[in-house]
Design an enzyme around this catalytic site. Structure first.
Site, PDB file in Angstrom:
ATOM      1  N   GLY A  91     -31.375  25.703   2.239  1.00  0.00           N
ATOM      2  CA  GLY A  91     -32.082  25.685   0.739  1.00  0.00           C
ATOM      3  C   GLY A  91     -32.308  27.033   0.388  1.00  0.00           C
ATOM      4  N   VAL A 135     -26.924  26.905   2.336  1.00  0.00           N
ATOM      5  CA  VAL A 135     -27.487  26.907   3.514  1.00  0.00           C
ATOM      6  C   VAL A 135     -28.878  27.056   3.708  1.00  0.00           C
ATOM      7  CG1 VAL A 135     -26.846  27.026   6.041  1.00  0.00           C
ATOM      8  CG2 VAL A 135     -25.454  28.589   4.354  1.00  0.00           C
ATOM      9  N   ASP A 179     -24.366  16.533   6.214  1.00  0.00           N
ATOM     10  CA  ASP A 179     -24.701  17.639   5.347  1.00  0.00           C
ATOM     11  C   ASP A 179     -25.381  18.704   6.105  1.00  0.00           C
ATOM     12  OD1 ASP A 179     -26.095  18.728   2.568  1.00  0.00           O
ATOM     13  OD2 ASP A 179     -27.389  18.806   4.152  1.00  0.00           O
ATOM     14  N   LYS A 181     -23.606  22.729   6.949  1.00  0.00           N
ATOM     15  CA  LYS A 181     -24.555  23.757   6.786  1.00  0.00           C
ATOM     16  C   LYS A 181     -24.434  24.655   8.193  1.00  0.00           C
ATOM     17  CE  LYS A 181     -27.492  22.173   3.229  1.00  0.00           C
ATOM     18  NZ  LYS A 181     -28.708  21.162   3.194  1.00  0.00           N
ATOM     19  N   VAL A 193     -29.737  22.283 -11.006  1.00  0.00           N
ATOM     20  CA  VAL A 193     -29.735  23.902 -10.565  1.00  0.00           C
ATOM     21  C   VAL A 193     -28.975  24.841 -11.762  1.00  0.00           C
ATOM     22  CG1 VAL A 193     -29.038  25.661  -8.912  1.00  0.00           C
ATOM     23  CG2 VAL A 193     -29.298  23.102  -8.186  1.00  0.00           C
ATOM     24  N   GLY A 238     -34.632  21.674  -4.738  1.00  0.00           N
ATOM     25  CA  GLY A 238     -35.417  21.875  -5.989  1.00  0.00           C
ATOM     26  C   GLY A 238     -34.746  22.811  -6.910  1.00  0.00           C
ATOM     27  N   LYS A 262     -22.491  23.568  -0.596  1.00  0.00           N
ATOM     28  CA  LYS A 262     -22.118  23.759   0.750  1.00  0.00           C
ATOM     29  C   LYS A 262     -20.792  22.937   0.986  1.00  0.00           C
ATOM     30  CE  LYS A 262     -24.687  20.005   0.487  1.00  0.00           C
ATOM     31  NZ  LYS A 262     -26.017  19.754  -0.471  1.00  0.00           N
ATOM     32  N   GLU A 297     -26.214  31.946  -0.768  1.00  0.00           N
ATOM     33  CA  GLU A 297     -27.257  31.981  -0.049  1.00  0.00           C
ATOM     34  C   GLU A 297     -27.918  30.517  -0.399  1.00  0.00           C
ATOM     35  OE1 GLU A 297     -29.428  32.733   2.383  1.00  0.00           O
ATOM     36  OE2 GLU A 297     -29.295  34.773   1.613  1.00  0.00           O
ATOM     37  N   GLU A 318     -31.356  10.815  -1.978  1.00  0.00           N
ATOM     38  CA  GLU A 318     -30.605  10.358  -3.148  1.00  0.00           C
ATOM     39  C   GLU A 318     -30.415   8.736  -2.898  1.00  0.00           C
ATOM     40  OE1 GLU A 318     -27.258  12.615  -3.985  1.00  0.00           O
ATOM     41  OE2 GLU A 318     -28.506  14.315  -3.751  1.00  0.00           O
TER      42      GLU A 318
HETATM   43  N1  LIG Z   1     -30.528  20.021  -6.625  1.00  0.00           N
HETATM   44  C1  LIG Z   1     -30.783  20.821  -5.687  1.00  0.00           C
HETATM   45  O1  LIG Z   1     -31.861  20.889  -5.334  1.00  0.00           O
HETATM   46  C2  LIG Z   1     -29.949  21.768  -4.958  1.00  0.00           C
HETATM   47  C3  LIG Z   1     -30.212  22.442  -3.945  1.00  0.00           C
HETATM   48  C4  LIG Z   1     -29.243  23.371  -3.138  1.00  0.00           C
HETATM   49  C5  LIG Z   1     -28.024  23.450  -3.502  1.00  0.00           C
HETATM   50  N2  LIG Z   1     -27.570  22.210  -4.571  1.00  0.00           N
HETATM   51  C6  LIG Z   1     -26.373  22.441  -4.873  1.00  0.00           C
HETATM   52  O2  LIG Z   1     -25.905  22.982  -6.406  1.00  0.00           O
HETATM   53  C7  LIG Z   1     -24.966  22.267  -6.842  1.00  0.00           C
HETATM   54  C8  LIG Z   1     -25.400  21.709  -8.197  1.00  0.00           C
HETATM   55  O3  LIG Z   1     -26.214  20.706  -7.803  1.00  0.00           O
HETATM   56  P1  LIG Z   1     -27.065  20.044  -8.853  1.00  0.00           P
HETATM   57  O4  LIG Z   1     -28.226  19.166  -8.240  1.00  0.00           O
HETATM   58  O5  LIG Z   1     -27.321  21.221 -10.049  1.00  0.00           O
HETATM   59  O6  LIG Z   1     -25.889  19.113  -9.372  1.00  0.00           O
HETATM   60  P2  LIG Z   1     -25.735  18.172 -11.058  1.00  0.00           P
HETATM   61  O7  LIG Z   1     -27.293  18.003 -11.512  1.00  0.00           O
HETATM   62  O8  LIG Z   1     -25.265  16.700 -10.855  1.00  0.00           O
HETATM   63  O9  LIG Z   1     -25.111  19.169 -12.015  1.00  0.00           O
HETATM   64  C9  LIG Z   1     -23.716  19.342 -11.949  1.00  0.00           C
HETATM   65  C10 LIG Z   1     -23.157  19.814 -13.261  1.00  0.00           C
HETATM   66  O10 LIG Z   1     -21.739  20.011 -13.016  1.00  0.00           O
HETATM   67  C11 LIG Z   1     -21.048  19.720 -14.229  1.00  0.00           C
HETATM   68  N3  LIG Z   1     -20.028  19.166 -13.934  1.00  0.00           N
HETATM   69  C12 LIG Z   1     -19.535  18.084 -12.982  1.00  0.00           C
HETATM   70  N4  LIG Z   1     -18.176  17.732 -12.857  1.00  0.00           N
HETATM   71  C13 LIG Z   1     -17.755  18.747 -13.528  1.00  0.00           C
HETATM   72  C14 LIG Z   1     -16.409  19.270 -14.097  1.00  0.00           C
HETATM   73  N5  LIG Z   1     -15.403  18.606 -13.477  1.00  0.00           N
HETATM   74  N6  LIG Z   1     -16.127  20.289 -14.941  1.00  0.00           N
HETATM   75  C15 LIG Z   1     -17.144  21.121 -15.337  1.00  0.00           C
HETATM   76  N7  LIG Z   1     -18.456  20.656 -15.294  1.00  0.00           N
HETATM   77  C16 LIG Z   1     -18.636  19.832 -14.140  1.00  0.00           C
HETATM   78  C17 LIG Z   1     -22.040  18.611 -14.688  1.00  0.00           C
HETATM   79  O11 LIG Z   1     -21.510  18.420 -15.950  1.00  0.00           O
HETATM   80  P3  LIG Z   1     -22.030  17.202 -17.012  1.00  0.00           P
HETATM   81  O12 LIG Z   1     -23.366  18.000 -17.634  1.00  0.00           O
HETATM   82  O13 LIG Z   1     -20.952  17.468 -18.189  1.00  0.00           O
HETATM   83  O14 LIG Z   1     -22.351  15.925 -16.287  1.00  0.00           O
HETATM   84  C18 LIG Z   1     -23.364  19.010 -14.435  1.00  0.00           C
HETATM   85  O15 LIG Z   1     -23.738  19.959 -15.590  1.00  0.00           O
HETATM   86  C19 LIG Z   1     -24.223  21.352  -5.680  1.00  0.00           C
HETATM   87  O16 LIG Z   1     -23.316  22.183  -5.108  1.00  0.00           O
HETATM   88  C20 LIG Z   1     -25.380  21.143  -4.875  1.00  0.00           C
HETATM   89  O17 LIG Z   1     -24.975  20.854  -3.637  1.00  0.00           O
HETATM   90  C21 LIG Z   1     -28.494  21.713  -5.309  1.00  0.00           C
END
Ligand SMILES: NC(=O)c1ccc[n+]([C@@H]2O[C@H](COP(=O)([O-])OP(=O)(O)OC[C@H]3O[C@@H](n4cnc5c(N)ncnc54)[C@H](OP(=O)(O)O)[C@@H]3O)[C@@H](O)[C@H]2O)c1
Length: 406
Positions: A118, A116, A185, A189, A14, A286, A89, A113, A174
């Protein structure tokens, strides 16, 4: 033009999409809002410094995920008088109350936003559009993974295990899908939605939840026979002066707006006497879609704030609620069986709406739908039925949502 500086925590799925979108949309945002969006810096595990980011930002976007250090960063940003936008969340369902309190004290915004439903803009609708409505109930399909699996099972007749494997192969689930498939999960929400919809202090611990691990291809086949859809639905509703917040698999009639929400889509239905119902649906996740919701929150924070939400009130959580049920029994096909079952149901005040009987060789399959009844009554009756010697397999049951809005 004055700039509006955004500090970005996390640069994963994201975060990277948000970074790209912010650059792409900066001109358009400036034309509408009159301020220039700028990225002041990025923090990941390998780069960036939080103190420095805080000093040089008007707003912090938290896209790290998980509880720590996301909580600490969000709290420090709010305490330093910075707006915070998050898609997290877990953070909201565990620490929402204290973070919102910190935002209120500092007169800054905490927006979430994307945490919850998506990309479905339900937080804004409940908080702003429906601010004056008395909400009775919120139903939501708020987990895209489980909705994808259930949709696949309905479409192909596949088992739960096969549909889960497909979802993992296609990137909709996952490697460790536990918190999605066990309902946790969705429960997190629903806690956030309940807090918003009812202004009540609801935490994840207050939510009763069940997942889809035990749903069988048979359940789905019966659903089809009865013209019902099987979905994992979260419910938050007013009951007897308290609130019930729960997540479980349910059958829905075709006329219910959630019945036709398929694949990885999410949807939330809000019910209120004044409006009947409003349903919003859209992609459940996404990177680019979520980034778009996050940027929407950032833009809202750039504009002078609407009325800030008041503090959440304590509430009584009701767990024994009324529900209609579908009950599936496999029994020896001999006289008197149905009468005995009906008697045990009747003793607990459970009233039968419909019975379908099918022969299975020397056995019979009974599909019974009962009218709404307290869950404890229904479960007591099922407990007694479960002891009958003519039962071939343990009874199975699924809740039924009877409302349709046609
Ligand atoms: N993916 C989706 O479709 C989606 C949808 C809705 C909500 N979300 C929410 O959005 C958030 C991010 O999700 P994502 O899928 O983007 O996760 P992700 O791909 O795992 O990315 C996490 C990022 O956070 C960094 N990070 C992890 N631990 C850290 C720390 N201790 N200090 C500083 N940076 C740190 C990571 O750094 P590194 O690059 O160094 O590893 C990475 O850049 C989550 O809360 C998730 O629930 C995601």
């Amino acid at each position: 033009v004055t700039s509006f500086r955004v500090g970005l925590l996390g640069h994963g799925t994201v975060g990277a999409a948000f970074d790209a979108l912010l650059r792409e949309r900066a001109d358009a945002v400036e034309a509408t809002v009159g301020r220039r969006l700028e990225l002041s810096g990025v923090l990941t595990r390998s780069r960036g410094d939080f103190e420095e980011l805080l000093e040089t930002s008007d707003l912090i976007v938290e896209l790290i995920g998980g509880l720590e250090p996301a909580r600490e960063y969000a709290e420090r940003a709010l305490r330093a008088g910075r707006h915070v936008v998050t898609a997290n969340k877990q953070l909201l369902s565990h620490h929402g109350a204290e973070l919102l309190a910190a935002a209120r004290e500092q007169g800054v915004e905490l927006r979430f936003e994307a945490a919850v439903g998506g990309v479905v803009p339900i937080v804004r609708v409940i908080r702003e559009t429906l601010a004056a409505a008395h909400l009775e109930r919120v139903h939501g399909i708020v987990n895209g993974t489980t909705n994808f699996i259930l949709t696949e099972m309905a479409r192909t007749g596949a088992s739960y295990e096969a549909a889960l494997a497909d979802a993992q192969r296609l990137g909709y689930a996952e490697a460790d899908p536990s918190d999605d498939v066990n309902g946790k999960d969705a429960a997190a929400k629903m806690a956030i939605l309940a807090r918003l919809a009812f202004g009540a202090a609801v935490e994840l611990e207050d939510v009763t939840y069940e997942g889809i691990e035990h749903v069988t291809a048979d359940d789905i086949a019966y659903a089809r026979e009865l013209d019902l859809a099987l979905k994992l639905v979260g419910t938050a509703e007013r009951v007897d002066g308290g609130l019930s917040v729960r997540v479980h698999p349910v059958f829905l009639y075709g006329g219910h707006p959630l019945a036709s929400v398929d694949g990885s889509f999410n949807a939330v239905t809000v019910e209120s006497p004044a409006i009947t119902e409003i349903t919003l649906s859209g992609p459940g996740a996404g990177g680019p879609q979520t980034a778009s919701a996050v940027l929407g929150d950032v833009i809202s924070a750039m504009i002078p704030p609407a009325v800030p939400p008041g503090p959440a009130q304590p509430v009584e959580i009701v767990t024994d609620v009324e529900s209609a049920f579908y009950l599936h029994l496999e029994v020896a096909d001999r006289p008197g069986v149905l009468a005995q079952i009906a008697e045990l149901l009747g003793l607990q005040g459970v009233s039968v709406k419909s019975v379908v009987q099918k022969g299975l060789g020397a056995d019979a399959r009974l599909t019974i739908v009962v009218h709404p009844v307290r869950e404890s009554r229904f479960l007591a009756a099922v407990g007694l039925i479960g002891r009958l010697d003519f039962l071939r397999v343990p009874p199975r049951w699924i809740r039924v949502i009877e409302e349709v809005f046609e």
